[in-house]
Design a protein around this motif. Structure first.
Motif, mmCIF file in Angstrom:
data_model
loop_
_atom_site.group_PDB
_atom_site.id
_atom_site.type_symbol
_atom_site.label_atom_id
_atom_site.label_comp_id
_atom_site.label_asym_id
_atom_site.label_seq_id
_atom_site.Cartn_x
_atom_site.Cartn_y
_atom_site.Cartn_z
ATOM 1 N N SER A 24 0.844 -1.190 0.000
ATOM 2 C CA SER A 24 0.000 0.000 0.000
ATOM 3 C C SER A 24 0.880 1.241 0.000
ATOM 4 C CB SER A 24 -0.902 0.016 1.235
ATOM 5 O OG SER A 24 -1.555 1.265 1.336
ATOM 6 N N ASN A 25 0.726 2.066 -1.035
ATOM 7 C CA ASN A 25 1.506 3.286 -1.143
ATOM 8 C C ASN A 25 1.065 4.339 -0.120
ATOM 9 O OD1 ASN A 25 3.595 4.759 -2.450
ATOM 10 N ND2 ASN A 25 2.066 5.921 -3.574
ATOM 11 N N GLY A 26 -0.014 4.066 0.594
ATOM 12 C CA GLY A 26 -0.524 5.009 1.575
ATOM 13 C C GLY A 26 0.119 4.905 2.944
ATOM 14 N N ALA A 62 5.464 6.609 2.802
ATOM 15 C CA ALA A 62 4.117 6.628 2.232
ATOM 16 C C ALA A 62 4.060 7.677 1.127
ATOM 17 C CB ALA A 62 3.096 6.956 3.322
ATOM 18 N N GLY A 63 3.458 7.309 0.011
ATOM 19 C CA GLY A 63 3.308 8.231 -1.108
ATOM 20 C C GLY A 63 4.508 8.334 -2.025
#
Length: 100
Positions: A24-26, A62-63
């Motif tokens: 998950s890139n979050g 993240a991101g």
């Protein structure tokens, strides 16, 4: 998802692509490898919970696009991560890999 780095049928470029895509890139992620050669993406990052690890790559913020759809679309990135795993298993250059 996990990859057994001791098993050539599992330790493939395509498996690394799937592993990165499963992230998950979050959230922050860290690719970790235990002493048995099992690689996985962990959301426990940094220098926390290191018992049993052979090595870990730097934390991907993240991101940052290091995991998820953006990551799997980048052939060069997938190859870079695959090469880092191959170069450091079974004899890691360090327990923390940040140059690869």
């Amino acid at each position: 998802m996990q990859i057994d780095l001791n098993n050539p049928e599992q330790f493939t470029l395509e498996a690394v692509r799937h592993l990165l895509g499963a992230g998950s890139n979050g959230v922050h992620n860290q690719l970790r490898v235990n002493r048995g050669g099992i690689a996985w993406l962990s959301q426990v990052v940094g220098s926390r919970e290191l018992d049993g690890l052979a090595f870990r790559l730097e934390t991907w913020a993240a991101g940052s696009g290091c995991v998820g759809e953006q990551a799997v679309a980048d052939e060069r990135w997938v190859q870079q991560v695959f090469n880092a795993l191959r170069a450091n298993w079974p004899t890691p250059s360090s327990d923390y890999i940040d140059l690869y």
